[in-house]
Write a protein that holds these residues in place. Structure first.
Motif, PDB file in Angstrom:
ATOM      1  N   ALA A  50       0.821  -1.211   0.000  1.00  0.00           N
ATOM      2  CA  ALA A  50       0.000   0.000   0.000  1.00  0.00           C
ATOM      3  C   ALA A  50       0.852   1.257   0.000  1.00  0.00           C
ATOM      4  O   ALA A  50       0.370   2.351  -0.270  1.00  0.00           O
ATOM      5  CB  ALA A  50      -0.928  -0.004   1.222  1.00  0.00           C
ATOM      6  N   ALA A  51       2.138   1.077   0.295  1.00  0.00           N
ATOM      7  CA  ALA A  51       2.981   2.245   0.509  1.00  0.00           C
ATOM      8  C   ALA A  51       3.212   3.056  -0.762  1.00  0.00           C
ATOM      9  O   ALA A  51       3.405   4.265  -0.712  1.00  0.00           O
ATOM     10  CB  ALA A  51       4.321   1.810   1.098  1.00  0.00           C
ATOM     11  N   ASP A  52       3.187   2.389  -1.927  1.00  0.00           N
ATOM     12  CA  ASP A  52       3.478   3.145  -3.153  1.00  0.00           C
ATOM     13  C   ASP A  52       2.214   3.570  -3.893  1.00  0.00           C
ATOM     14  O   ASP A  52       2.278   4.041  -5.026  1.00  0.00           O
ATOM     15  CB  ASP A  52       4.393   2.329  -4.076  1.00  0.00           C
ATOM     16  CG  ASP A  52       3.720   1.046  -4.548  1.00  0.00           C
ATOM     17  OD1 ASP A  52       2.596   0.754  -4.068  1.00  0.00           O
ATOM     18  OD2 ASP A  52       4.320   0.348  -5.377  1.00  0.00           O
ATOM     19  N   LYS A  53       1.064   3.378  -3.277  1.00  0.00           N
ATOM     20  CA  LYS A  53      -0.177   3.770  -3.948  1.00  0.00           C
ATOM     21  C   LYS A  53      -0.551   5.195  -3.542  1.00  0.00           C
ATOM     22  O   LYS A  53      -1.631   5.452  -3.006  1.00  0.00           O
ATOM     23  CB  LYS A  53      -1.317   2.812  -3.579  1.00  0.00           C
ATOM     24  CG  LYS A  53      -0.975   1.328  -3.697  1.00  0.00           C
ATOM     25  CD  LYS A  53      -0.767   0.884  -5.136  1.00  0.00           C
ATOM     26  CE  LYS A  53      -0.719  -0.632  -5.271  1.00  0.00           C
ATOM     27  NZ  LYS A  53       0.429  -1.265  -4.571  1.00  0.00           N
ATOM     28  N   VAL A  54       0.385   6.093  -3.823  1.00  0.00           N
ATOM     29  CA  VAL A  54       0.177   7.468  -3.375  1.00  0.00           C
ATOM     30  C   VAL A  54      -1.040   8.110  -4.034  1.00  0.00           C
ATOM     31  O   VAL A  54      -1.623   9.046  -3.508  1.00  0.00           O
ATOM     32  CB  VAL A  54       1.422   8.342  -3.648  1.00  0.00           C
ATOM     33  CG1 VAL A  54       2.541   7.959  -2.712  1.00  0.00           C
ATOM     34  CG2 VAL A  54       1.874   8.186  -5.091  1.00  0.00           C
ATOM     35  N   HIS A 109      -4.294   9.097  -2.269  1.00  0.00           N
ATOM     36  CA  HIS A 109      -4.399  10.215  -1.321  1.00  0.00           C
ATOM     37  C   HIS A 109      -4.567  11.521  -2.080  1.00  0.00           C
ATOM     38  O   HIS A 109      -3.912  11.744  -3.092  1.00  0.00           O
ATOM     39  CB  HIS A 109      -3.156  10.271  -0.435  1.00  0.00           C
ATOM     40  CG  HIS A 109      -2.975   9.011   0.368  1.00  0.00           C
ATOM     41  ND1 HIS A 109      -3.606   8.819   1.563  1.00  0.00           N
ATOM     42  CD2 HIS A 109      -2.276   7.877   0.107  1.00  0.00           C
ATOM     43  CE1 HIS A 109      -3.294   7.611   2.030  1.00  0.00           C
ATOM     44  NE2 HIS A 109      -2.486   7.022   1.167  1.00  0.00           N
ATOM     45  N   PRO A 110      -5.442  12.391  -1.623  1.00  0.00           N
ATOM     46  CA  PRO A 110      -5.749  13.619  -2.364  1.00  0.00           C
ATOM     47  C   PRO A 110      -4.538  14.524  -2.548  1.00  0.00           C
ATOM     48  O   PRO A 110      -4.466  15.265  -3.538  1.00  0.00           O
ATOM     49  CB  PRO A 110      -6.820  14.300  -1.507  1.00  0.00           C
ATOM     50  CG  PRO A 110      -6.753  13.642  -0.171  1.00  0.00           C
ATOM     51  CD  PRO A 110      -6.230  12.266  -0.395  1.00  0.00           C
ATOM     52  N   THR A 111      -3.578  14.440  -1.650  1.00  0.00           N
ATOM     53  CA  THR A 111      -2.422  15.336  -1.770  1.00  0.00           C
ATOM     54  C   THR A 111      -1.526  14.960  -2.954  1.00  0.00           C
ATOM     55  O   THR A 111      -0.589  15.681  -3.294  1.00  0.00           O
ATOM     56  CB  THR A 111      -1.572  15.282  -0.487  1.00  0.00           C
ATOM     57  OG1 THR A 111      -1.370  13.905  -0.142  1.00  0.00           O
ATOM     58  CG2 THR A 111      -2.263  15.977   0.660  1.00  0.00           C
ATOM     59  N   PHE A 112      -1.800  13.820  -3.594  1.00  0.00           N
ATOM     60  CA  PHE A 112      -1.032  13.393  -4.764  1.00  0.00           C
ATOM     61  C   PHE A 112      -1.301  14.303  -5.959  1.00  0.00           C
ATOM     62  O   PHE A 112      -0.500  14.432  -6.869  1.00  0.00           O
ATOM     63  CB  PHE A 112      -1.427  11.950  -5.104  1.00  0.00           C
ATOM     64  CG  PHE A 112      -0.795  11.411  -6.350  1.00  0.00           C
ATOM     65  CD1 PHE A 112       0.573  11.112  -6.395  1.00  0.00           C
ATOM     66  CD2 PHE A 112      -1.556  11.186  -7.489  1.00  0.00           C
ATOM     67  CE1 PHE A 112       1.146  10.601  -7.541  1.00  0.00           C
ATOM     68  CE2 PHE A 112      -0.979  10.676  -8.634  1.00  0.00           C
ATOM     69  CZ  PHE A 112       0.370  10.376  -8.671  1.00  0.00           C
TER      70      PHE A 112
END
Lengths: 332, 256, 100
Positions: free
Chosen positions: C80-84, C87-90
Motif C-alpha cells: 500500500a505504501a506506493d499507492k500514493v 491520497h488527495p495530496t497526490f
C-alpha cells in the motif's frame, strides 16, 4: 496510581542476563522510539521483564485498595466517603487495565493472581504500612500517589504499546487522587489542634516510605541499564526521587506541615532539595515480608479470592449451560 | 402538607440508601472478582448520592437545635440509633457472603425501582427530581442483582443451595418494606409520597419471576421483622453506626 | 475450594470496544474477564465508561478475533505504501480552484 519498584530487588532483570537483546528489527524499532505491539517478535527477556513489571504494578493497585478501603466505612463526611469509594474503585479499575496489558504478552490473569496469592510475585511495599488515622488518607493521596505519578508518567512513553496505553488512561484518571489527598491534609492542617497533629503524624510516618517507592539508589540498582536501553524505563531511580522531592517540599510548606528530615536543605548550586540519607534497611525488611501489614494484606487478598470461588464457579457453570442462549445483536 | 412530614419521609428514604451504601462499601476490595469490586462500588456510590440528596433535603426542611438547617453530615453522624428510620433489610450484615449481598440487593433494588418510578410524579418537586434521577441508577442495580441471582441459582449445586439460603435469610425482612403508617397515609393523600403497600404486588412479582428463572423457590415464612421506620433496629445496627460515626464524633465541630 | 464436578475454568477474556459519542465508530479500549456476554457488557460499562467515556459498547470474545500476523506485515501492508494516488495530496490543483 501506584509505583512499581523499577530496579529494586523485587524485580528480576538478571534471570535472563545472557539472553540476546533482540533481532535487528526489534532493536531498530526501539532505537527509533517506536512501540512494540503484542504480536511482534521480541526477546524473551524483554517479554519476561514486562510481564513481571506490569503484573507487579497491577498487584500493587489491587493490594493498594486495602489500606484506603480500611477507612471507607469510617470516612468523617459523606463527601469524603464518596471520594474515597471512587478512588479505591479506580484502583480496582487500574489493576484491571494493567492485568489486561499483561495478558497481551501471553499470560493469563488467573496465573498472575495465583503468583500473587502464593507470594511468588511482589507488590509495592508501601502498602505494607498501616493506615492508622484518617489523615493517612491524605498522606497516601499526597505522598504515595504523588510519588507514583512521578514514577509512572514516564511509563506513558514505555516502548511496549499496551502498557503505555494503560498508563495513559491511568494517569488521566488519577489526576484527582493526589489533589484530594492534598486537600484532606490541608483541611486537617488548618483545622483543630488535634486535626493538625493527626496530619503531621501521618506525614511523619509516610514521608520516608514514599521516598523509598523509587527503589534503591542508582549505584545499587544494577539492572536498570538494560530496561533503559529497551525503553521500558526512562529515568533512573535517583532522578525520579529528586524530581518528587523538589515537587513536594514547597507543597509541604503550603500545607503548614514539616517533613521529618532535619537535614532537608535547599542546595543553591544545584537548585535541588537535598534529603538526609535514606535508611533502606527498613525497605528491604518490608520487602522481605517483615513489614507491619505484609501478612494481613495477603490474608485479606487470598480470603476474598477464596470466598469468591463458588461465585466464579457458578457463573462459569451458568455460562456453560446457557451458551447458545447468549444474546447477540447486530453491530454497526 | 407539612414540612415536618416531608422531612420525616425523605429521612426514611435517605437512611435506606445511606445504610445500604455503608454495607455495599464493605465489599470494595473483597468482591469475588475484580470486575465485581468495580460494579459494587458503582452501586454503593449511586446509593450514597441518593442518600446525600435526600438527607440534605430533610435537613433543610426541619431546623436543628441551633435554629439552622441540619446538614447531611449532621444527620449522618450525630443522630443516635433510635433516630435512624431505615428499613431493617438494609442494615443486615453480609458476613462476607456474596449471595446474601445479592439477595438483599435484588429485593431492595426492586423495591426502590418501583418506589422511585412512582415518586418521580410526586407533588413535591424535590422528591420528584431525586426519584427521576435515581430510578435510572436503581434500574441498573436491579439488573445487576438479577444477573447474579440467575447465575448463582442456576450455576452449580453448591451455589444454588447458597443462593437459596441467602434468599431465605433476607425474606423475614421483606414485608417491612411494604408497611404503611400514618405519616405515609397523610403524604399519600397529598400526592407527595408513594404508598408502600401498592409496591408489594409489582415488587414481589418481579422478584418471584427472577427467583423462578434462577430455578430457586420463593421463600415461605411467617416470620416478619419490623420496626426500622420507628427506630427499632437489629443488633447489627449499633455496630454499623459505631463504625460510621466514631471518627466524626471524636472531633465535635470539626471540618473535614 | 472448587467443588467436585464444577467447572473450575477461569472466566474467558473479552475485548471491549466503546463508541465515545454519536458520530464516531467504536474503538478498542481494553479487555476484561466475564463468564458470558451479558456480564461482559455490564462489566465493560462499569469499568470502561464510569467517567462517561461512551454511549455504546461492544464486547467480543478475545478468542473470536483473527489478527494479521506481524510476520506477514511486509506482504500485508508494504504494497500500500506506493499507492500514493489514493491520497488527495497526490494531485496538483491550479491556484484559485476551490471546492475540489
Amino acid at each position: 496510581m501506584y509505583g512499581d519498584h523499577s530496579g529494586t530487588p523485587e524485580q528480576v532483570w538478571s534471570h535472563d542476563a545472557y539472553a540476546d537483546d533482540g533481532d535487528a528489527d526489534f532493536l531498530a524499532l526501539i532505537q527509533a522510539d517506536g512501540r512494540v505491539e503484542p504480536r511482534d517478535a521480541m526477546p524473551n527477556a524483554y517479554r519476561a521483564s514486562l510481564v513481571r513489571q506490569i503484573a507487579q504494578h497491577a498487584h500493587s493497585e489491587i493490594i493498594g485498595m486495602q489500606p484506603e478501603g480500611n477507612w471507607i466505612s469510617r470516612a468523617p463526611s459523606l463527601k469524603r466517603k464518596a471520594i474515597l469509594m471512587a478512588k479505591v474503585q479506580d484502583e480496582a479499575g487500574h489493576g484491571l487495565y494493567l492485568y489486561a496489558a499483561a495478558e497481551t504478552l501471553g499470560v493469563d490473569r488467573s496465573e498472575l493472581l495465583d503468583k500473587l496469592h502464593t507470594g511468588r510475585h511482589k507488590y509495592s511495599s508501601i502498602f505494607n504500612y498501616p493506615t492508622l488515622t484518617w489523615a493517612d488518607m491524605g498522606a497516601i493521596g499526597w505522598l504515595v500517589d504523588g510519588a507514583a505519578i512521578v514514577n509512572q508518567v514516564p511509563i506513558t512513553r514505555c516502548s511496549y504499546g499496551p502498557y503505555a496505553r494503560a498508563m495513559v488512561r491511568i494517569c488521566k484518571e488519577e489526576s484527582f487522587h493526589q489533589r484530594q489527598g492534598f486537600e484532606i491534609l490541608h483541611t486537617l492542617s488548618n483545622g483543630s489542634p488535634a486535626q493538625h497533629a493527626m496530619a503531621q503524624d501521618a506525614v511523619d510516618r509516610w514521608w520516608w516510605p514514599s521516598l523509598m517507592m523509587f527503589g534503591p539508589p542508582d549505584d545499587a540498582s544494577p539492572n536498570s541499564e538494560r530496561s533503559m536501553r529497551w525503553g521500558i524505563k526512562r529515568f533512573s531511580n535517583d532522578e525520579l526521587r529528586q524530581r518528587f522531592v523538589d515537587m513536594t517540599v514547597p507543597q509541604a510548606q503550603a500545607l503548614g506541615l514539616t517533613l521529618p528530615d532535619p537535614e532537608l536543605a535547599y542546595d543553591d548550586t544545584t537548585g535541588h532539595w537535598r534529603t538526609g540519607a535514606i535508611d533502606f534497611t527498613e525497605l528491604f525488611e518490608v520487602i522481605a515480608g517483615n513489614g507491619p501489614c505484609n501478612a494481613a494484606r495477603m490474608a485479606h487478598r487470598r480470603g476474598a479470592h477464596e470466598r469468591g470461588q463458588w461465585v466464579r464457579d457458578a457463573a462459569a457453570a451458568y455460562a456453560d449451560k446457557h451458551r447458545s442462549a447468549t444474546a447477540t445483536g447486530a453491530v454497526a | 402538607m407539612s414540612d415536618t412530614d416531608i422531612a420525616a419521609y425523605a429521612l426514611r428514604l435517605g437512611d435506606d440508601a445511606l445504610v445500604l451504601a455503608q454495607r455495599m462499601g464493605d465489599w470494595i476490595a473483597s468482591a469475588p472478582q475484580l470486575e465485581e469490586d468495580v460494579a459494587l462500588a458503582n452501586i454503593a456510590l449511586d446509593l450514597l448520592g441518593q442518600a446525600r440528596a435526600l438527607l440534605t433535603y430533610a435537613g433543610a426542611l426541619v431546623l436543628g437545635a441551633d435554629g439552622g438547617p441540619r446538614s447531611e453530615d449532621d444527620l449522618t453522624y450525630l443522630r443516635d440509633e433510635r433516630e435512624f428510620v431505615n428499613a431493617q433489610l438494609v442494615e443486615l450484615p453480609d458476613h462476607g457472603d456474596f449471595g446474601h449481598c445479592i439477595a438483599r440487593l435484588l429485593v431492595f433494588s426492586s423495591w426502590q425501582y418501583e418506589l422511585y418510578a412512582a415518586l418521580a410524579d410526586s407533588a413535591d418537586q424535590t422528591l420528584a427530581a431525586v426519584a427521576a434521577k435515581a430510578v435510572k441508577e436503581v434500574d441498573y442495580h436491579r439488573d445487576h442483582a438479577t444477573q447474579w441471582v440467575l447465575r448463582l441459582g442456576d450455576g452449580t449445586p453448591m451455589s444454588r443451595q447458597r443462593m437459596q439460603h441467602a434468599l431465605d435469610a433476607v425474606w423475614p425482612h421483606v414485608e417491612e418494606l411494604f408497611e404503611t403508617d400514618d405519616l405515609v397515609v397523610r403524604l399519600v393523600s397529598e400526592r407527595v409520597a408513594v404508598d408502600p403497600a401498592e409496591l408489594r404486588t409489582p415488587v414481589l412479582a418481579y422478584v418471584a419471576a427472577v427467583v423462578d428463572r434462577a430455578t430457586l423457590a420463593v421463600p415461605v415464612t411467617t416470620v416478619r421483622h419490623s420496626g426500622g421506620r420507628r427506630g427499632i433496629h437489629t443488633e447489627a445496627m449499633g455496630y454499623l453506626l459505631a463504625e460510621l460515626q466514631h471518627l466524626a464524633r471524636s472531633h465535635p465541630g470539626a471540618t473535614w | 475450594m472448587t467443588e467436585a464436578g464444577a467447572s473450575a475454568r477461569e472466566w474467558p477474556l473479552w475485548e471491549v470496544f466503546v463508541r465515545a459519542r454519536r458520530g464516531l465508530s467504536h474503538g478498542h479500549v481494553g479487555s476484561l474477564h466475564a463468564p458470558d456476554a451479558a456480564m461482559a457488557l455490564r462489566n465493560a460499562r462499569d469499568l470502561y465508561t464510569r467517567r462517561q467515556e461512551g454511549v455504546s459498547i461492544w464486547v467480543v470474545p478475545a478468542e473470536a478475533i483473527s489478527a494479521s500476523s506481524p510476520d506477514e506485515k511486509d506482504a500485508f501492508f508494504d504494497p500500500a505504501a506506493d499507492k500514493v494516488y489514493r491520497h488527495p495530496t497526490f494531485y496538483s490543483v491550479p491556484d484559485g480552484v476551490e471546492h475540489l
